[in-house]
Design a protein around this motif. Structure first.
Motif, PDB file in Angstrom:
ATOM      1  N   SER A  95       0.856  -1.177   0.000  1.00 29.88           N
ATOM      2  CA  SER A  95       0.000   0.000   0.000  1.00 29.88           C
ATOM      3  C   SER A  95       0.896   1.231   0.000  1.00 29.88           C
ATOM      4  O   SER A  95       1.687   1.421   0.919  1.00 29.88           O
ATOM      5  CB  SER A  95      -0.899   0.000   1.234  1.00 29.88           C
ATOM      6  OG  SER A  95      -1.743   1.113   1.224  1.00 29.88           O
ATOM      7  N   ILE A 123      -2.358   0.279   5.249  1.00 32.25           N
ATOM      8  CA  ILE A 123      -3.463   0.250   4.290  1.00 32.25           C
ATOM      9  C   ILE A 123      -4.462   1.359   4.625  1.00 32.25           C
ATOM     10  O   ILE A 123      -4.970   2.045   3.733  1.00 32.25           O
ATOM     11  CB  ILE A 123      -4.146  -1.134   4.290  1.00 32.25           C
ATOM     12  CG1 ILE A 123      -3.178  -2.184   3.740  1.00 32.25           C
ATOM     13  CG2 ILE A 123      -5.432  -1.098   3.470  1.00 32.25           C
ATOM     14  CD1 ILE A 123      -3.635  -3.616   3.953  1.00 32.25           C
ATOM     15  N   ARG A 128      -6.224   1.863   0.366  1.00 39.20           N
ATOM     16  CA  ARG A 128      -6.173   0.888  -0.721  1.00 39.20           C
ATOM     17  C   ARG A 128      -4.993  -0.049  -0.521  1.00 39.20           C
ATOM     18  O   ARG A 128      -4.091   0.245   0.256  1.00 39.20           O
ATOM     19  CB  ARG A 128      -6.053   1.586  -2.069  1.00 39.20           C
ATOM     20  CG  ARG A 128      -4.807   2.435  -2.216  1.00 39.20           C
ATOM     21  CD  ARG A 128      -4.775   3.283  -3.465  1.00 39.20           C
ATOM     22  NE  ARG A 128      -4.394   2.657  -4.690  1.00 39.20           N
ATOM     23  CZ  ARG A 128      -3.183   2.173  -4.974  1.00 39.20           C
ATOM     24  NH1 ARG A 128      -2.222   2.203  -4.094  1.00 39.20           N
ATOM     25  NH2 ARG A 128      -2.931   1.650  -6.143  1.00 39.20           N
ATOM     26  N   PHE A 129      -5.008  -1.179  -1.217  1.00 36.04           N
ATOM     27  CA  PHE A 129      -3.854  -2.078  -1.184  1.00 36.04           C
ATOM     28  C   PHE A 129      -3.774  -2.878  -2.473  1.00 36.04           C
ATOM     29  O   PHE A 129      -4.746  -2.981  -3.226  1.00 36.04           O
ATOM     30  CB  PHE A 129      -3.884  -3.004   0.042  1.00 36.04           C
ATOM     31  CG  PHE A 129      -4.983  -4.025   0.043  1.00 36.04           C
ATOM     32  CD1 PHE A 129      -4.791  -5.291  -0.489  1.00 36.04           C
ATOM     33  CD2 PHE A 129      -6.213  -3.733   0.601  1.00 36.04           C
ATOM     34  CE1 PHE A 129      -5.803  -6.238  -0.479  1.00 36.04           C
ATOM     35  CE2 PHE A 129      -7.235  -4.662   0.628  1.00 36.04           C
ATOM     36  CZ  PHE A 129      -7.028  -5.920   0.081  1.00 36.04           C
ATOM     37  N   GLN A 144      -5.924  -5.334  -6.957  1.00 32.90           N
ATOM     38  CA  GLN A 144      -5.917  -4.078  -6.199  1.00 32.90           C
ATOM     39  C   GLN A 144      -7.299  -3.863  -5.609  1.00 32.90           C
ATOM     40  O   GLN A 144      -8.303  -4.200  -6.230  1.00 32.90           O
ATOM     41  CB  GLN A 144      -5.562  -2.936  -7.138  1.00 32.90           C
ATOM     42  CG  GLN A 144      -5.562  -1.583  -6.492  1.00 32.90           C
ATOM     43  CD  GLN A 144      -5.104  -0.526  -7.468  1.00 32.90           C
ATOM     44  OE1 GLN A 144      -4.053  -0.643  -8.061  1.00 32.90           O
ATOM     45  NE2 GLN A 144      -5.914   0.501  -7.648  1.00 32.90           N
TER      46      GLN A 144
END
Length: 167
Positions: A95, A123, A128-129, A144
């Motif tokens: 992330s 994250i 998001r990651f 993703q």
């Protein structure tokens, strides 16, 4: 007179069924609080372990589940039909400027990515990651996820595990 007509085995079975009905259910998911950012929460005890789950209803993340175990560990669970069943010891979770190697497990339709508090904080910072599992036929399968209210979701999962006797 009544007991002579009912075989003893049936009396014992009836008594056990009555007792079983009075005991709390051991492995049934129950809701935990209201929804947050479109996430629904459940609490459960499986094999003597506390498990709290956040289940996404967002169209952008169908089937995304975040689990927190009573010991404090997290698992990110995603639909991943393209990842064959197996363990991917050289998987990765990242992330922003953060990345770590993880052992991703696939059951053929879902992947399970382990995460700890540090991973979840990173994250949460970006919301998001990215993940990668492989090699599969010589390449890494990547994905993703963008999540709304990620920090609020993680906070609720921590509250849930603590409320159920975990950390």
């Amino acid at each position: 007179m009544l007991f002579r007509m009912i075989p003893p085995r049936r009396l014992v079975l009836a008594a056990l069924l009555t007792l079983a009905g009075a005991l709390p259910a051991g492995a049934a998911q129950e809701p935990y609080g209201g929804t947050v950012w479109g996430w629904r929460f459940t609490q459960d005890i499986e094999r003597g372990r506390v498990i709290c789950r956040a289940i996404s209803s967002a169209p952008s993340t169908p089937g995304f589940i975040i689990q927190r175990l009573g010991n404090g560990n997290f698992f990110l669970s995603l639909l991943a039909n393209g990842v064959p069943r197996g363990n991917y010891e050289e998987g990765h979770l990242g992330s922003g400027d953060f990345a770590t190697m993880v052992n991703i497990r696939s059951d053929g339709s879902r992947i399970y990515i382990p995460a700890d508090d540090h991973d979840m904080a990173q994250i949460g910072r970006t919301g998001r990651f990215e993940w990668g599992a492989g090699p599969v036929r010589g390449r890494t399968i990547r994905g993703q996820v963008n999540g709304m209210g990620f920090n609020d979701v993680v906070r609720r999962l921590r509250e849930c595990t603590r409320a159920n006797g975990g950390r």
